[in-house]
Motif scaffolding. Structure first.
Motif, PDB file in Angstrom:
ATOM      1  N   ASP A 126       4.022   5.581   1.448  1.00  0.00           N
ATOM      2  CA  ASP A 126       4.913   4.833   0.560  1.00  0.00           C
ATOM      3  C   ASP A 126       5.626   3.685   1.254  1.00  0.00           C
ATOM      4  O   ASP A 126       6.120   2.768   0.592  1.00  0.00           O
ATOM      5  CB  ASP A 126       5.952   5.768  -0.074  1.00  0.00           C
ATOM      6  N   THR A 127       5.726   3.710   2.573  1.00  0.00           N
ATOM      7  CA  THR A 127       6.430   2.639   3.277  1.00  0.00           C
ATOM      8  C   THR A 127       5.602   1.361   3.341  1.00  0.00           C
ATOM      9  O   THR A 127       6.135   0.302   3.635  1.00  0.00           O
ATOM     10  CB  THR A 127       6.783   3.071   4.712  1.00  0.00           C
ATOM     11  N   LEU A 128       4.308   1.457   3.067  1.00  0.00           N
ATOM     12  CA  LEU A 128       3.435   0.285   3.111  1.00  0.00           C
ATOM     13  C   LEU A 128       3.259  -0.290   1.712  1.00  0.00           C
ATOM     14  O   LEU A 128       2.747   0.369   0.825  1.00  0.00           O
ATOM     15  CB  LEU A 128       2.068   0.662   3.684  1.00  0.00           C
ATOM     16  N   GLU A 129       3.686  -1.498   1.534  1.00  0.00           N
ATOM     17  CA  GLU A 129       3.508  -2.192   0.260  1.00  0.00           C
ATOM     18  C   GLU A 129       2.688  -3.451   0.528  1.00  0.00           C
ATOM     19  O   GLU A 129       3.200  -4.425   1.065  1.00  0.00           O
ATOM     20  CB  GLU A 129       4.872  -2.558  -0.353  1.00  0.00           C
ATOM     21  N   PHE A 130       1.434  -3.417   0.157  1.00  0.00           N
ATOM     22  CA  PHE A 130       0.572  -4.573   0.369  1.00  0.00           C
ATOM     23  C   PHE A 130       0.602  -5.461  -0.865  1.00  0.00           C
ATOM     24  O   PHE A 130       0.429  -4.988  -1.984  1.00  0.00           O
ATOM     25  CB  PHE A 130      -0.863  -4.119   0.661  1.00  0.00           C
ATOM     26  N   THR A 131       0.805  -6.747  -0.650  1.00  0.00           N
ATOM     27  CA  THR A 131       0.866  -7.683  -1.769  1.00  0.00           C
ATOM     28  C   THR A 131      -0.518  -8.001  -2.319  1.00  0.00           C
ATOM     29  O   THR A 131      -0.667  -8.203  -3.512  1.00  0.00           O
ATOM     30  CB  THR A 131       1.553  -8.992  -1.340  1.00  0.00           C
ATOM     31  N   ASP A 132      -1.505  -8.049  -1.436  1.00  0.00           N
ATOM     32  CA  ASP A 132      -2.870  -8.315  -1.887  1.00  0.00           C
ATOM     33  C   ASP A 132      -3.858  -7.671  -0.909  1.00  0.00           C
ATOM     34  O   ASP A 132      -3.471  -7.097   0.100  1.00  0.00           O
ATOM     35  CB  ASP A 132      -3.129  -9.814  -2.031  1.00  0.00           C
ATOM     36  N   TYR A 133      -5.118  -7.791  -1.233  1.00  0.00           N
ATOM     37  CA  TYR A 133      -6.147  -7.138  -0.427  1.00  0.00           C
ATOM     38  C   TYR A 133      -6.239  -7.727   0.972  1.00  0.00           C
ATOM     39  O   TYR A 133      -6.596  -7.037   1.917  1.00  0.00           O
ATOM     40  CB  TYR A 133      -7.505  -7.164  -1.126  1.00  0.00           C
ATOM     41  N   ARG A 134      -5.903  -9.008   1.137  1.00  0.00           N
ATOM     42  CA  ARG A 134      -5.967  -9.632   2.462  1.00  0.00           C
ATOM     43  C   ARG A 134      -4.967  -8.998   3.427  1.00  0.00           C
ATOM     44  O   ARG A 134      -5.260  -8.811   4.608  1.00  0.00           O
ATOM     45  CB  ARG A 134      -5.719 -11.132   2.347  1.00  0.00           C
ATOM     46  N   ALA A 135      -3.800  -8.654   2.914  1.00  0.00           N
ATOM     47  CA  ALA A 135      -2.798  -7.985   3.750  1.00  0.00           C
ATOM     48  C   ALA A 135      -3.304  -6.606   4.163  1.00  0.00           C
ATOM     49  O   ALA A 135      -3.110  -6.189   5.312  1.00  0.00           O
ATOM     50  CB  ALA A 135      -1.474  -7.867   2.999  1.00  0.00           C
ATOM     51  N   PHE A 136      -3.962  -5.920   3.240  1.00  0.00           N
ATOM     52  CA  PHE A 136      -4.526  -4.601   3.560  1.00  0.00           C
ATOM     53  C   PHE A 136      -5.637  -4.730   4.587  1.00  0.00           C
ATOM     54  O   PHE A 136      -5.730  -3.926   5.520  1.00  0.00           O
ATOM     55  CB  PHE A 136      -5.027  -3.920   2.284  1.00  0.00           C
ATOM     56  N   GLN A 137      -6.493  -5.743   4.442  1.00  0.00           N
ATOM     57  CA  GLN A 137      -7.573  -5.953   5.400  1.00  0.00           C
ATOM     58  C   GLN A 137      -7.020  -6.248   6.795  1.00  0.00           C
ATOM     59  O   GLN A 137      -7.542  -5.744   7.789  1.00  0.00           O
ATOM     60  CB  GLN A 137      -8.475  -7.107   4.950  1.00  0.00           C
ATOM     61  N   SER A 138      -5.965  -7.027   6.869  1.00  0.00           N
ATOM     62  CA  SER A 138      -5.349  -7.324   8.167  1.00  0.00           C
ATOM     63  C   SER A 138      -4.742  -6.074   8.779  1.00  0.00           C
ATOM     64  O   SER A 138      -4.898  -5.812   9.974  1.00  0.00           O
ATOM     65  CB  SER A 138      -4.266  -8.393   8.012  1.00  0.00           C
ATOM     66  N   TRP A 191     -15.512  -3.242   2.164  1.00  0.00           N
ATOM     67  CA  TRP A 191     -15.055  -1.949   1.663  1.00  0.00           C
ATOM     68  C   TRP A 191     -13.530  -1.899   1.573  1.00  0.00           C
ATOM     69  O   TRP A 191     -12.990  -1.295   0.640  1.00  0.00           O
ATOM     70  CB  TRP A 191     -15.568  -0.814   2.554  1.00  0.00           C
ATOM     71  N   ALA A 192     -12.842  -2.531   2.519  1.00  0.00           N
ATOM     72  CA  ALA A 192     -11.371  -2.547   2.469  1.00  0.00           C
ATOM     73  C   ALA A 192     -10.892  -3.238   1.194  1.00  0.00           C
ATOM     74  O   ALA A 192      -9.949  -2.770   0.538  1.00  0.00           O
ATOM     75  CB  ALA A 192     -10.805  -3.246   3.704  1.00  0.00           C
ATOM     76  N   LYS A 193     -11.537  -4.321   0.831  1.00  0.00           N
ATOM     77  CA  LYS A 193     -11.174  -5.037  -0.392  1.00  0.00           C
ATOM     78  C   LYS A 193     -11.434  -4.167  -1.624  1.00  0.00           C
ATOM     79  O   LYS A 193     -10.608  -4.079  -2.532  1.00  0.00           O
ATOM     80  CB  LYS A 193     -11.978  -6.343  -0.482  1.00  0.00           C
ATOM     81  N   ILE A 194     -12.578  -3.523  -1.656  1.00  0.00           N
ATOM     82  CA  ILE A 194     -12.941  -2.668  -2.786  1.00  0.00           C
ATOM     83  C   ILE A 194     -11.986  -1.485  -2.903  1.00  0.00           C
ATOM     84  O   ILE A 194     -11.493  -1.159  -3.992  1.00  0.00           O
ATOM     85  CB  ILE A 194     -14.401  -2.191  -2.656  1.00  0.00           C
ATOM     86  N   ILE A 195     -11.701  -0.843  -1.778  1.00  0.00           N
ATOM     87  CA  ILE A 195     -10.812   0.325  -1.794  1.00  0.00           C
ATOM     88  C   ILE A 195      -9.407  -0.066  -2.205  1.00  0.00           C
ATOM     89  O   ILE A 195      -8.754   0.650  -2.969  1.00  0.00           O
ATOM     90  CB  ILE A 195     -10.837   1.030  -0.417  1.00  0.00           C
ATOM     91  N   PHE A 196      -8.930  -1.213  -1.733  1.00  0.00           N
ATOM     92  CA  PHE A 196      -7.600  -1.676  -2.134  1.00  0.00           C
ATOM     93  C   PHE A 196      -7.548  -1.866  -3.651  1.00  0.00           C
ATOM     94  O   PHE A 196      -6.594  -1.438  -4.314  1.00  0.00           O
ATOM     95  CB  PHE A 196      -7.246  -2.994  -1.433  1.00  0.00           C
ATOM     96  N   SER A 197      -8.572  -2.482  -4.212  1.00  0.00           N
ATOM     97  CA  SER A 197      -8.617  -2.707  -5.655  1.00  0.00           C
ATOM     98  C   SER A 197      -8.701  -1.389  -6.420  1.00  0.00           C
ATOM     99  O   SER A 197      -8.010  -1.207  -7.433  1.00  0.00           O
ATOM    100  CB  SER A 197      -9.810  -3.597  -6.006  1.00  0.00           C
ATOM    101  N   MET A 198      -9.529  -0.474  -5.938  1.00  0.00           N
ATOM    102  CA  MET A 198      -9.652   0.835  -6.589  1.00  0.00           C
ATOM    103  C   MET A 198      -8.308   1.556  -6.576  1.00  0.00           C
ATOM    104  O   MET A 198      -7.898   2.133  -7.586  1.00  0.00           O
ATOM    105  CB  MET A 198     -10.686   1.706  -5.855  1.00  0.00           C
ATOM    106  N   TRP A 199      -7.630   1.532  -5.439  1.00  0.00           N
ATOM    107  CA  TRP A 199      -6.358   2.243  -5.291  1.00  0.00           C
ATOM    108  C   TRP A 199      -5.279   1.608  -6.156  1.00  0.00           C
ATOM    109  O   TRP A 199      -4.493   2.294  -6.796  1.00  0.00           O
ATOM    110  CB  TRP A 199      -5.939   2.246  -3.820  1.00  0.00           C
TER     111      TRP A 199
END
Length: 169
Positions: free
Chosen positions: A53-65, A136-144
């Motif tokens: 819960d402490t991680l709030e990603f604004t978009d998939y690029r932040a998650f990929q990084s 896959w990181a982009k896909i998983i972020f979108s799925m989640w």
């Protein structure tokens, strides 16, 4: 010695069964387990990182990084441009996504095609897998984010739309 090995095998089976049950009881495990290449081990790591819960990603690029799958470009003045792997990242997540990419090339058609395309460009195995793990990181972020299970048709439809919009076949 054989009795000891049989005891260990029994204990390993019980532990694996407990891990499988615990994974299936967590909210969101059904989303991750819908990916053909995700088992309990990779799914458990992904679930633990995505449900933080402490991680709030604004978009998939932040998650990929954060996951370490997006490349880093180093360039300074007149020196040549160099693309390297991201080292400042969550290494457990990067490792899980790397193994997801490795497993997916035998189970997911588009993943195999993407991997083969990267290899035909002259990319090394590890770089091609890291590039696939970035997808896959982009896909998983979108799925989640949308709480939807994996659908290969969805990816292929979006890929066709992208090709039509950019003019690439």
């Amino acid at each position: 010695m054989i009795d000891q090995i049989n005891t260990w095998r029994t204990q390993i089976k019980k532990t694996k069964s407990t891990i499988d049950k615990n994974f299936k009881n967590y909210e969101g495990s059904n989303i991750l387990s819908s990916i053909p290449a995700v088992g309990t081990t990779i799914g458990g790591v992904l679930l633990s990182e995505l449900s933080n819960d402490t991680l709030e990603f604004t978009d998939y690029r932040a998650f990929q990084s954060y996951a370490g799958t997006s490349p880093v470009t180093k360039q300074s003045g007149k020196t040549m441009r160099k693309v390297t792997m991201r080292y400042a990242c969550n290494k457990n997540l990067r490792h899980a996504l790397y193994w997801l990419a490795f497993n997916s090339i035998t189970r997911v058609d588009w993943a195999r095609q993407f991997y083969d395309k990267q290899r035909s460009k002259g990319k090394k195995n590890s770089i091609a897998l890291r590039s696939l793990s970035n997808k896959w990181a982009k896909i998983i972020f979108s799925m989640w984010k949308h709480q939807t299970p994996y659908s290969p048709d969805f990816f292929e439809t979006n890929q066709k739309k992208k090709n039509l919009l950019t003019g690439f076949a």
